[in-house]
Design a protein around this motif. Structure first.
Motif, PDB file in Angstrom:
ATOM      1  N   MET A 109     -22.038  51.075 -16.822  1.00 52.55           N
ATOM      2  CA  MET A 109     -22.523  51.249 -15.450  1.00 52.55           C
ATOM      3  C   MET A 109     -23.136  49.935 -14.989  1.00 52.55           C
ATOM      4  O   MET A 109     -24.050  49.418 -15.636  1.00 52.55           O
ATOM      5  N   LEU A 110     -22.616  49.425 -13.892  1.00 53.34           N
ATOM      6  CA  LEU A 110     -23.011  48.125 -13.367  1.00 53.34           C
ATOM      7  C   LEU A 110     -23.858  48.335 -12.114  1.00 53.34           C
ATOM      8  O   LEU A 110     -23.477  49.099 -11.228  1.00 53.34           O
ATOM      9  N   GLN A 111     -25.006  47.656 -12.052  1.00 58.69           N
ATOM     10  CA  GLN A 111     -25.899  47.789 -10.905  1.00 58.69           C
ATOM     11  C   GLN A 111     -26.460  46.419 -10.540  1.00 58.69           C
ATOM     12  O   GLN A 111     -26.880  45.661 -11.418  1.00 58.69           O
ATOM     13  N   ASP A 112     -26.445  46.099  -9.249  1.00 58.05           N
ATOM     14  CA  ASP A 112     -26.982  44.827  -8.771  1.00 58.05           C
ATOM     15  C   ASP A 112     -28.192  45.108  -7.886  1.00 58.05           C
ATOM     16  O   ASP A 112     -28.174  46.033  -7.068  1.00 58.05           O
ATOM     17  N   ARG A 113     -29.208  44.307  -8.047  1.00 59.40           N
ATOM     18  CA  ARG A 113     -30.426  44.480  -7.254  1.00 59.40           C
ATOM     19  C   ARG A 113     -30.296  43.698  -5.954  1.00 59.40           C
ATOM     20  O   ARG A 113     -30.007  42.510  -5.963  1.00 59.40           O
ATOM     21  N   VAL A 114     -30.514  44.369  -4.847  1.00 59.90           N
ATOM     22  CA  VAL A 114     -30.477  43.730  -3.534  1.00 59.90           C
ATOM     23  C   VAL A 114     -31.698  44.184  -2.749  1.00 59.90           C
ATOM     24  O   VAL A 114     -32.195  45.301  -2.956  1.00 59.90           O
ATOM     25  N   PRO A 115     -32.233  43.342  -1.858  1.00 61.25           N
ATOM     26  CA  PRO A 115     -33.353  43.774  -1.016  1.00 61.25           C
ATOM     27  C   PRO A 115     -32.956  44.952  -0.126  1.00 61.25           C
ATOM     28  O   PRO A 115     -31.789  45.109   0.252  1.00 61.25           O
ATOM     29  N   TYR A 116     -33.947  45.745   0.220  1.00 60.79           N
ATOM     30  CA  TYR A 116     -33.697  46.945   1.016  1.00 60.79           C
ATOM     31  C   TYR A 116     -33.060  46.613   2.354  1.00 60.79           C
ATOM     32  O   TYR A 116     -32.239  47.373   2.866  1.00 60.79           O
ATOM     33  N   VAL A 117     -33.425  45.458   2.938  1.00 59.60           N
ATOM     34  CA  VAL A 117     -32.920  45.102   4.260  1.00 59.60           C
ATOM     35  C   VAL A 117     -31.417  44.830   4.241  1.00 59.60           C
ATOM     36  O   VAL A 117     -30.753  44.911   5.279  1.00 59.60           O
ATOM     37  N   LEU A 118     -30.841  44.557   3.082  1.00 63.72           N
ATOM     38  CA  LEU A 118     -29.411  44.282   2.987  1.00 63.72           C
ATOM     39  C   LEU A 118     -28.575  45.529   2.769  1.00 63.72           C
ATOM     40  O   LEU A 118     -27.347  45.455   2.819  1.00 63.72           O
ATOM     41  N   GLY A 119     -29.200  46.653   2.524  1.00 65.60           N
ATOM     42  CA  GLY A 119     -28.429  47.873   2.331  1.00 65.60           C
ATOM     43  C   GLY A 119     -28.773  48.543   1.017  1.00 65.60           C
ATOM     44  O   GLY A 119     -29.638  48.082   0.261  1.00 65.60           O
ATOM     45  N   PRO A 120     -28.089  49.640   0.688  1.00 68.47           N
ATOM     46  CA  PRO A 120     -28.377  50.364  -0.553  1.00 68.47           C
ATOM     47  C   PRO A 120     -27.976  49.559  -1.785  1.00 68.47           C
ATOM     48  O   PRO A 120     -27.126  48.672  -1.723  1.00 68.47           O
ATOM     49  N   ARG A 121     -28.585  49.883  -2.889  1.00 68.62           N
ATOM     50  CA  ARG A 121     -28.305  49.184  -4.148  1.00 68.62           C
ATOM     51  C   ARG A 121     -26.925  49.591  -4.664  1.00 68.62           C
ATOM     52  O   ARG A 121     -26.644  50.782  -4.866  1.00 68.62           O
ATOM     53  N   PRO A 122     -26.033  48.645  -4.872  1.00 65.78           N
ATOM     54  CA  PRO A 122     -24.659  48.994  -5.301  1.00 65.78           C
ATOM     55  C   PRO A 122     -24.605  49.368  -6.782  1.00 65.78           C
ATOM     56  O   PRO A 122     -25.270  48.747  -7.619  1.00 65.78           O
ATOM     57  N   ARG A 123     -23.816  50.369  -7.072  1.00 64.89           N
ATOM     58  CA  ARG A 123     -23.614  50.820  -8.452  1.00 64.89           C
ATOM     59  C   ARG A 123     -22.122  51.044  -8.687  1.00 64.89           C
ATOM     60  O   ARG A 123     -21.425  51.575  -7.824  1.00 64.89           O
ATOM     61  N   PHE A 124     -21.665  50.655  -9.873  1.00 63.70           N
ATOM     62  CA  PHE A 124     -20.251  50.787 -10.231  1.00 63.70           C
ATOM     63  C   PHE A 124     -20.153  51.327 -11.658  1.00 63.70           C
ATOM     64  O   PHE A 124     -21.021  51.067 -12.499  1.00 63.70           O
ATOM     65  N   VAL A 125     -19.081  52.065 -11.914  1.00 64.83           N
ATOM     66  CA  VAL A 125     -18.798  52.606 -13.242  1.00 64.83           C
ATOM     67  C   VAL A 125     -17.518  51.965 -13.752  1.00 64.83           C
ATOM     68  O   VAL A 125     -16.468  52.066 -13.110  1.00 64.83           O
ATOM     69  N   GLU A 130     -11.301  46.391 -22.421  1.00 66.21           N
ATOM     70  CA  GLU A 130     -10.716  46.010 -23.693  1.00 66.21           C
ATOM     71  C   GLU A 130     -11.279  44.678 -24.183  1.00 66.21           C
ATOM     72  O   GLU A 130     -11.890  43.922 -23.427  1.00 66.21           O
ATOM     73  N   ALA A 131     -11.056  44.382 -25.453  1.00 64.01           N
ATOM     74  CA  ALA A 131     -11.528  43.136 -26.037  1.00 64.01           C
ATOM     75  C   ALA A 131     -10.895  41.953 -25.300  1.00 64.01           C
ATOM     76  O   ALA A 131      -9.677  41.889 -25.144  1.00 64.01           O
ATOM     77  N   GLY A 132     -11.731  41.042 -24.822  1.00 63.04           N
ATOM     78  CA  GLY A 132     -11.232  39.901 -24.068  1.00 63.04           C
ATOM     79  C   GLY A 132     -10.853  40.220 -22.636  1.00 63.04           C
ATOM     80  O   GLY A 132     -10.351  39.333 -21.935  1.00 63.04           O
ATOM     81  N   GLY A 133     -11.064  41.440 -22.180  1.00 65.75           N
ATOM     82  CA  GLY A 133     -10.676  41.828 -20.825  1.00 65.75           C
ATOM     83  C   GLY A 133     -11.765  41.550 -19.809  1.00 65.75           C
ATOM     84  O   GLY A 133     -12.871  41.120 -20.140  1.00 65.75           O
ATOM     85  N   ARG A 134     -11.449  41.807 -18.572  1.00 62.41           N
ATOM     86  CA  ARG A 134     -12.386  41.571 -17.479  1.00 62.41           C
ATOM     87  C   ARG A 134     -12.223  42.641 -16.421  1.00 62.41           C
ATOM     88  O   ARG A 134     -11.165  43.261 -16.297  1.00 62.41           O
ATOM     89  N   ARG A 135     -13.280  42.853 -15.671  1.00 66.42           N
ATOM     90  CA  ARG A 135     -13.258  43.759 -14.533  1.00 66.42           C
ATOM     91  C   ARG A 135     -13.943  43.066 -13.357  1.00 66.42           C
ATOM     92  O   ARG A 135     -14.954  42.383 -13.539  1.00 66.42           O
ATOM     93  N   GLU A 136     -13.399  43.274 -12.158  1.00 62.72           N
ATOM     94  CA  GLU A 136     -13.963  42.688 -10.952  1.00 62.72           C
ATOM     95  C   GLU A 136     -14.199  43.778  -9.915  1.00 62.72           C
ATOM     96  O   GLU A 136     -13.310  44.605  -9.672  1.00 62.72           O
ATOM     97  N   VAL A 137     -15.372  43.777  -9.333  1.00 58.42           N
ATOM     98  CA  VAL A 137     -15.725  44.703  -8.268  1.00 58.42           C
ATOM     99  C   VAL A 137     -16.423  43.894  -7.177  1.00 58.42           C
ATOM    100  O   VAL A 137     -16.838  42.751  -7.396  1.00 58.42           O
ATOM    101  N   SER A 138     -16.562  44.477  -6.014  1.00 62.57           N
ATOM    102  CA  SER A 138     -17.215  43.779  -4.904  1.00 62.57           C
ATOM    103  C   SER A 138     -17.920  44.795  -4.014  1.00 62.57           C
ATOM    104  O   SER A 138     -17.579  45.986  -4.003  1.00 62.57           O
ATOM    105  N   TYR A 139     -18.881  44.305  -3.268  1.00 65.52           N
ATOM    106  CA  TYR A 139     -19.583  45.138  -2.284  1.00 65.52           C
ATOM    107  C   TYR A 139     -20.000  44.238  -1.131  1.00 65.52           C
ATOM    108  O   TYR A 139     -19.995  43.002  -1.222  1.00 65.52           O
ATOM    109  N   ARG A 140     -20.377  44.861  -0.011  1.00 61.58           N
ATOM    110  CA  ARG A 140     -20.734  44.126   1.196  1.00 61.58           C
ATOM    111  C   ARG A 140     -22.223  44.277   1.490  1.00 61.58           C
ATOM    112  O   ARG A 140     -22.807  45.338   1.243  1.00 61.58           O
ATOM    113  N   VAL A 141     -22.802  43.225   2.035  1.00 60.23           N
ATOM    114  CA  VAL A 141     -24.203  43.246   2.461  1.00 60.23           C
ATOM    115  C   VAL A 141     -24.265  42.762   3.901  1.00 60.23           C
ATOM    116  O   VAL A 141     -23.430  41.977   4.357  1.00 60.23           O
TER     117      VAL A 141
END
Length: 449
Positions: A109-125, A130-141
């Protein structure tokens, strides 16, 4: 931002205690139910109930131990697009997680801290990396208020498939999103100005760079012989060369009144925010026109790193200069000063080129100080944001009197009612210049052709 972090235990009691403290509400409920069932089984002598109780109690402990012994190493990075955004516009934040260990991860579970004025705190699952793998997600502020806002640190939570235990890790670094004032593209108009180097700075510079001064000077060692002025040489009996004049750039000073007592109200629709946005629009416009631009406040302060003549426009550094000034305006706040004397002292004697000022409430004393500023500029435009005007929606008698005094001193002074576009006022300033110039004589030069 890029940083690595890990999950996994060192073989010590402290690490195991941290793992047990990661039991979720569901895990603690299972453990409590198991202990209660075991006690009831012992009292009632029910062996089947004892086995159920042991299963309920052991399951969250096993999950905590497995997470404690699991060794994951992950790296996280964050990228802002763009890192500098106008108020009211959106920016996108890209998060990237890399599994740098040899084992696949469990549920993350991935969570980024952002100030309240920029919007809700984004959370991703993230289901499984996999070993050596990567995941990319994005959100808007998005923020309607200018400023500098920290993003991060990034938090990563590892949980078991039953949701009985979870471990958290926080990265230590963060990024900064800069929300700058809104900028309106202003039309090219001509305003009166008779200062040295004033006018369309770009055209003037090019003209002076391509023309030689007709006044010759004596030959100096190293001078190009192709610049010898033969007529003057024959006249004076010594070798004379044509003098080259360095191009001179037009100058513009933008003055922002930040006095707390000069503005009322707060928020994105307040008079002060309108003045900050107008200042940013003027700075951008003058830089695009090739002027050397200087930002000045009532405290006498300017942009750090700014030269004595301001930042030069129409050059490779103009984008960096605009960025520095926008960063300054992004965090500018009210000052505790009560007057404009410091700004007046900064303006040097003589013709300073164009002076564009955004004033708040002006009393008689400060109106007199502003009137004297006109003597130190080749042309002066004032936008007055009077509090009574913003309350009533129309210029008050006091505001009209202040405007009259400024105009008598030579300012092109305009009142700013709430909701008025700077583009319309910009054209009104040009028409005001034209009407006053027709009475006093033709304008000598101007800007933005």
């Amino acid at each position: 931002m890029a940083e690595g972090g890990g999950f996994g235990g060192d073989d010590d009691e402290g690490g195991l205690r941290v793992a047990l403290s990661g039991l979720t509400t569901r895990g603690r409920s299972f453990l409590a139910a198991g202990v209660a069932a075991a006690v009831c089984a012992y009292v009632l002598g029910q062996s089947d109930l004892l086995r159920v109780g042991l299963l309920l109690a052991v399951l969250p402990l096993v999950c905590a131990f497995v997470l404690y012994r699991t060794r994951y190493r992950v790296a996280g990075s964050r990228r802002l697009s763009p890192a500098r955004v106008p108020a009211g516009s959106e920016a996108r934040v890209h998060l990237r997680m890399d599994n740098v260990s040899r084992l696949p991860t469990g549920l993350l579970m991935l969570q980024d801290r952002v100030p309240y004025v920029l919007g809700p705190r984004p959370r991703f699952v993230l289901d499984r990396v996999e070993a050596g793998g990567r995941r990319e997600v994005s959100y808007r502020v998005r923020s309607d208020l200018r400023g500098r806002y920290p993003l991060g640190p990034l938090q990563l939570r590892l949980t078991d498939p039953f949701g009985l235990c979870e471990l958290s890790r926080s990265f230590s670094t963060y990024d900064t999103l800069t929300v700058i004032p809104r900028v309106e593209p202003l039309p090219a108009v001509r305003l009166t100005g008779e200062a040295k180097g004033y006018g369309d700075g770009r055209n003037r510079s090019l003209a002076l760079a391509g023309e030689d001064d007709v006044i010759p000077r004596g030959y100096r060692y190293g001078d190009d012989l192709r610049r010898v002025h033969w007529r003057s040489t024959a006249r004076y009996g010594e070798l004379m060369v044509r003098r080259e004049e360095q191009p001179q750039r037009a100058r513009c000073t933008v003055l922002l009144d930040t006095r707390r007592l000069a503005f009322q109200g707060a928020g994105p629709d307040s008079a002060f925010e309108w003045a900050v946005s107008g200042t940013a629009s003027t700075l951008f416009h003058m830089l695009e026109r090739g002027f050397s631009v200087r930002l000045l406040t009532d405290t006498g302060n300017s942009v750090p790193g700014e030269g004595s003549d301001g930042f030069a426009g129409a050059s490779q550094e103009s984008a960096d200069a605009a960025g520095l000034m926008m960063d300054t305006l992004a965090v500018v706040d009210h000052s505790d000063g009560s007057g404009l004397s410091r700004a007046y002292d900064v303006l040097r004697g003589g013709n300073e080129g164009l002076l564009v000022a955004f004033f708040g409430d002006l009393d008689e004393e400060q109106t007199a100080v502003a009137a004297r500023m006109r003597q130190r500029s080749g042309g002066a435009v004032a936008f007055v944001l009077d509090s009574e005007t913003w309350t009533r929606g129309a210029p008050s008698e006091r505001c009209e009197e202040r405007l009259r005094l400024l105009r008598e001193a030579g300012w092109s002074a305009l009142a700013v009612p709430p909701g008025t576009s700077l583009i319309d006022l910009w054209r009104d300033a040009d028409r005001h210049r034209a009407s006053t110039g027709a009475e006093s004589g033709p304008a000598v030069t101007g800007w933005g052709s």
